[in-house]
Design an enzyme around this catalytic site. Structure first.
Site, short mmCIF file in Angstrom:
data_model
loop_
_atom_site.label_atom_id
_atom_site.label_comp_id
_atom_site.label_asym_id
_atom_site.label_seq_id
_atom_site.Cartn_x
_atom_site.Cartn_y
_atom_site.Cartn_z
N VAL A 1 0.81 -1.21 0.00
CA VAL A 1 0.00 0.00 0.00
C VAL A 1 0.85 1.27 0.00
O VAL A 1 0.39 2.33 -0.45
CB VAL A 1 -1.00 0.03 1.19
CG1 VAL A 1 -2.01 -1.10 1.09
CG2 VAL A 1 -0.26 0.03 2.53
N ASN B 1 -7.33 -1.48 5.41
CA ASN B 1 -7.11 -2.17 6.69
C ASN B 1 -5.63 -2.44 6.98
O ASN B 1 -5.27 -2.71 8.11
CB ASN B 1 -7.90 -3.48 6.68
CG ASN B 1 -7.63 -4.36 7.87
OD1 ASN B 1 -8.07 -4.06 8.98
ND2 ASN B 1 -6.88 -5.45 7.67
N SER C 1 -8.35 4.26 15.01
CA SER C 1 -8.07 3.54 16.24
C SER C 1 -8.39 4.44 17.42
O SER C 1 -8.34 5.66 17.31
CB SER C 1 -6.58 3.15 16.28
OG SER C 1 -6.18 2.76 17.57
N TYR D 1 1.66 5.73 15.44
CA TYR D 1 0.39 5.07 15.09
C TYR D 1 -0.79 6.01 15.30
O TYR D 1 -1.67 6.14 14.45
CB TYR D 1 0.28 3.82 15.97
CG TYR D 1 -0.92 2.94 15.75
CD1 TYR D 1 -1.03 2.14 14.62
CD2 TYR D 1 -1.92 2.87 16.71
CE1 TYR D 1 -2.12 1.29 14.44
CE2 TYR D 1 -3.01 2.03 16.54
CZ TYR D 1 -3.10 1.24 15.41
OH TYR D 1 -4.18 0.40 15.25
N GLY D 2 -0.80 6.71 16.43
CA GLY D 2 -1.90 7.62 16.74
C GLY D 2 -1.98 8.78 15.76
O GLY D 2 -3.07 9.17 15.34
N LYS E 1 -3.47 7.44 12.58
CA LYS E 1 -4.87 7.04 12.70
C LYS E 1 -5.82 8.23 12.78
O LYS E 1 -6.92 8.21 12.21
CB LYS E 1 -5.05 6.12 13.91
CG LYS E 1 -4.43 4.74 13.74
CD LYS E 1 -4.93 4.04 12.48
CE LYS E 1 -4.63 2.55 12.47
NZ LYS E 1 -5.08 1.92 11.21
N ALA F 1 -9.75 -5.50 18.48
CA ALA F 1 -9.84 -6.94 18.19
C ALA F 1 -8.54 -7.64 18.54
O ALA F 1 -7.47 -7.03 18.53
CB ALA F 1 -10.15 -7.16 16.70
N ARG G 1 -3.02 -10.40 15.13
CA ARG G 1 -1.55 -10.40 15.16
C ARG G 1 -1.03 -9.06 15.66
O ARG G 1 -0.02 -8.99 16.36
CB ARG G 1 -1.05 -10.69 13.74
CG ARG G 1 0.46 -10.65 13.59
CD ARG G 1 0.89 -10.91 12.15
NE ARG G 1 0.36 -9.88 11.26
CZ ARG G 1 0.72 -9.76 9.99
NH1 ARG G 1 1.56 -10.63 9.46
NH2 ARG G 1 0.21 -8.80 9.23
#
Length: 299
Positions: free
Chosen positions: A73, A99, A151, A164-165, A168, A196, A199
């Site tokens: 991606v 995703n 997230s 990551y934040g 997101k 969820a 992994r």
């Protein structure tokens, strides 16, 4: 009423396992032709596997229709190629679920700039690339359904996940503009914030919680958000069968004049500025200016 996806072509990125696999399987079960995209890398973005091929095999064994794609991606040309192959085989692309993602968690003090850049590139830039590769096709069809994966870290913060934040919350912002720009061509864009056991979260969840937070308990929200009658510009939390709605709000604010129009005035009026009575959920950025104009007119 049973929601179906017959005659729809769907792309799910990061669909070799976890949430993406669940989305792909359910889309196929409900009639969609599915492109199962997965680079097959480990959660830090390294390595390869044949994960996508295994999901395609699962779909075909169950009587569905699917094809695998190993595109990255974060490489725009590979996303363009993925869309071209889907159109060549099935004639169009109607649904995109962004995703794919990676994690490189560390406190900001210990995080290397390269780790920040890489995570933002995969999540935010990668989702933008995949979406851009589909955009013209969706406009020409006058039909598109796009789902971004945010997230709780992006919406509310979490220690050790600055990269990551940032990515997101950026995706939630991207959704808002695409929902506006896509409206005239029946392109709806939404954001899901899933919780969820996958992994990606393997060392964050106790083993017993994995079953409670199974990916298939998130899929109902994801599929609704890419269905014909989906809303647009929604932010939906989903986990363990619980579904939530999240909003970016704006308070009426406080007009400061005279001596109050100062640093000291902002401090003195902080409670009034942050008073949530009468707050709104803007549908466009222009509403902030409109609210300021209302305050200036004494409204």
């Amino acid at each position: 009423m049973t929601i179906r996806f017959d005659d729809k072509v769907a792309i799910v990125t990061g669909a070799g396992g976890g949430l993406g696999r669940g989305y792909a399987l359910e889309l196929a079960r409900r009639g969609a032709k599915v492109v199962v995209n997965d680079l097959g890398a480990s959660r830090d973005g390294t390595g390869h596997s044949d994960a996508a091929l295994k999901v395609v095999e699962e779909i075909e064994t169950a009587g569905g229709v699917a094809m695998s794609n190993g595109g990255n991606v974060a490489e725009y040309d590979q996303m363009v190629d993925m869309v071209a192959k889907a159109k060549e085989r099935w004639g169009g692309v109607h649904i995109l679920i962004n995703n794919a993602g990676v994690l490189r968690d560390k406190s900001f003090a210990k995080m290397e700039p390269a780790d920040f850049e890489f995570v933002v590139r995969v999540h935010l830039i990668g989702s933008a690339f995949a979406t851009k590769a589909c955009w013209d096709t969706m406009r020409e069809q006058n039909y598109g359904r796009i789902l971004m994966t945010a997230s709780s870290t992006g919406l509310f913060g979490n220690f050790g996940q600055a990269n990551y934040g940032a990515a997101k919350l950026g995706l939630a912002g991207l959704t808002k503009t695409l929902a506006i720009e896509g409206a005239k061509n029946n392109i709806k864009c939404n954001t899901i914030a899933p919780v969820a056991g996958t992994r990606m979260t393997a060392d964050l969840f106790p083993e017993a919680a994995f079953e409670a937070f199974a990916p298939d308990k998130v899929a109902p929200a994801a599929l609704f958000l890419v269905s014909d009658d989906a809303p647009t510009n929604a932010i939906v939390g989903a986990g363990a069968g619980v579904f939530q709605s999240s909003y970016v709000t704006l308070t009426p604010g406080k007009l400061l004049t005279g001596d109050d129009l100062s640093v000291d005035g902002v401090a003195a009026n902080w409670d009034a500025i942050t008073d949530r009575h009468g707050e709104i959920v803007p549908q466009t950025g222009a509403e902030q200016s409109m609210l300021i104009g209302k305050a200036l007119q004494g409204g």
